[in-house]
Scaffold this motif. Structure first.
Motif, PDB file in Angstrom:
ATOM      1  N   SER A   1      50.270  62.040  46.037  1.00  0.00           N
ATOM      2  CA  SER A   1      49.620  61.276  44.981  1.00  0.00           C
ATOM      3  C   SER A   1      49.288  62.186  43.798  1.00  0.00           C
ATOM      4  O   SER A   1      49.075  63.384  43.952  1.00  0.00           O
ATOM      5  CB  SER A   1      48.326  60.648  45.524  1.00  0.00           C
ATOM      6  OG  SER A   1      47.560  60.110  44.476  1.00  0.00           O
TER       7      SER A   1
ATOM      8  N   ASP B   1      46.621  61.628  42.140  1.00  0.00           N
ATOM      9  CA  ASP B   1      45.210  61.312  41.952  1.00  0.00           C
ATOM     10  C   ASP B   1      44.349  62.542  41.693  1.00  0.00           C
ATOM     11  O   ASP B   1      43.156  62.413  41.420  1.00  0.00           O
ATOM     12  CB  ASP B   1      44.661  60.572  43.183  1.00  0.00           C
ATOM     13  CG  ASP B   1      45.213  59.165  43.292  1.00  0.00           C
ATOM     14  OD1 ASP B   1      45.796  58.692  42.299  1.00  0.00           O
ATOM     15  OD2 ASP B   1      45.078  58.553  44.365  1.00  0.00           O
TER      16      ASP B   1
ATOM     17  N   SER C   1      42.521  63.110  36.641  1.00  0.00           N
ATOM     18  CA  SER C   1      41.630  61.976  36.413  1.00  0.00           C
ATOM     19  C   SER C   1      42.312  60.896  35.579  1.00  0.00           C
ATOM     20  O   SER C   1      43.157  61.183  34.724  1.00  0.00           O
ATOM     21  CB  SER C   1      40.353  62.443  35.697  1.00  0.00           C
ATOM     22  OG  SER C   1      40.648  62.878  34.389  1.00  0.00           O
TER      23      SER C   1
ATOM     24  N   GLU D   1      44.202  56.864  35.088  1.00  0.00           N
ATOM     25  CA  GLU D   1      45.474  56.274  35.490  1.00  0.00           C
ATOM     26  C   GLU D   1      46.637  56.795  34.667  1.00  0.00           C
ATOM     27  O   GLU D   1      47.800  56.557  35.004  1.00  0.00           O
ATOM     28  CB  GLU D   1      45.400  54.738  35.338  1.00  0.00           C
ATOM     29  CG  GLU D   1      44.379  54.081  36.245  1.00  0.00           C
ATOM     30  CD  GLU D   1      44.728  54.283  37.716  1.00  0.00           C
ATOM     31  OE1 GLU D   1      45.931  54.249  38.053  1.00  0.00           O
ATOM     32  OE2 GLU D   1      43.801  54.503  38.523  1.00  0.00           O
TER      33      GLU D   1
ATOM     34  N   SER E   1      48.011  59.617  34.344  1.00  0.00           N
ATOM     35  CA  SER E   1      48.950  60.535  34.990  1.00  0.00           C
ATOM     36  C   SER E   1      50.064  59.788  35.706  1.00  0.00           C
ATOM     37  O   SER E   1      51.186  60.292  35.834  1.00  0.00           O
ATOM     38  CB  SER E   1      48.216  61.447  35.976  1.00  0.00           C
ATOM     39  OG  SER E   1      47.577  60.676  36.983  1.00  0.00           O
ATOM     40  N   ASN E   2      49.776  58.589  36.201  1.00  0.00           N
ATOM     41  CA  ASN E   2      50.805  57.797  36.871  1.00  0.00           C
ATOM     42  C   ASN E   2      51.756  57.143  35.880  1.00  0.00           C
ATOM     43  O   ASN E   2      52.879  56.782  36.239  1.00  0.00           O
ATOM     44  CB  ASN E   2      50.153  56.720  37.738  1.00  0.00           C
ATOM     45  CG  ASN E   2      49.371  57.316  38.903  1.00  0.00           C
ATOM     46  OD1 ASN E   2      49.879  58.167  39.614  1.00  0.00           O
ATOM     47  ND2 ASN E   2      48.140  56.872  39.084  1.00  0.00           N
TER      48      ASN E   2
END
Length: 243
Positions: free
Chosen positions: A151, A153, A156, A158, A160-161
């Motif tokens: 992941s 995660d 910090s 969203e 990065s996704n």
């Protein structure tokens, strides 16, 4: 000469660095009660001189640079990524001796303690994987293939996704501290800032969005990049097309 003092065998900068890491990510709206607005410094002087802007490309780039909050999750092209990285971090003066080469950013004593990696989240022409930027040979080297079990995660938010490209700057502190002792720690952090600013400006020139990030868990980032023991992540940049 700056300090070479140790605490329980560790240099002072090593103790500080370990104790200033993130070990969990706090919510951005979870701020202390003591949070106050910034009080900017001014002088009540009878003499003041107005400043002006530079006309031309560099002035335009600086005025247009923004740390975006919105990322286009569409894929980037390999040529865009190549231009971004090569211009921001490449060698600008070649010499036969690799110790005499100069790069696109300043480095104290030309020790170059900062390494760079990318995660190609969505780049046409690249596998979804981690790559090391080999500045001396001007190429990308694949470190590992991304696993969906892993992941993002540890960064910090969203974003990065959604970002198709993530740039990681890591530090090999001893390259600098062997010469400059604990002050070499400062020089390494300053160098990372120079590189990230280059990335921001070149991204703007290429009509890409760039956001520097300090909110990430270093130890997990190090595992993600498969860094050796004496290397650690210090800065992250998220890159995408502009919306």
């Amino acid at each position: 000469m700056t300090s070479r003092k140790r605490i329980a065998g560790d240099f002072l900068y090593e103790v500080y660095h370990e104790n200033s890491k993130n070990f969990e990510l706090e919510a951005l709206d979870d701020v202390p009660d003591s949070w106050t607005e910034i009080e900017y410094k001014t002088y009540d002087s009878t003499e003041s001189i107005p400043l002006s802007d530079v006309d031309g490309d560099i002035g335009n780039l600086i005025s247009q640079r923004r740390s975006t909050d919105e990322f286009d999750s569409g894929p980037l092209e390999l040529e865009q990524v190549s231009q971004l990285l090569g211009t921001s971090m490449g060698i600008t003066t070649n010499q036969e001796d690799p110790n005499d080469q100069r790069r696109a950013y300043p480095s104290a004593g030309a020790r170059y303690p900062v390494e760079a990696y990318i995660f190609a989240n969505s780049v046409n022409g690249l596998d979804e994987a981690v790559y090391h930027i080999n500045t001396l040979d001007n190429k990308l080297e694949r470190v590992n293939k991304y696993s969906s079990d892993y992941s993002l995660d540890f960064i910090s938010g969203e974003e990065s996704n959604e970002a198709p490209l993530i740039v990681f700057l890591s530090a090999v502190f001893h390259r600098s501290t062997e010469k400059y002792a604990s002050r070499g720690y400062r020089y390494t952090i300053l160098e990372a800032g120079h590189i990230m600013q280059n990335l921001c400006l070149v991204a703007t020139e290429l009509d890409l969005a760039c956001r520097p990030y300090g909110g990430f868990i270093e130890d997990t980032a190090d595992e993600f990049l498969e860094l050796p023991e004496r290397e650690t992540t210090i800065y992250v940049g998220l890159i995408s097309s502009t919306k």
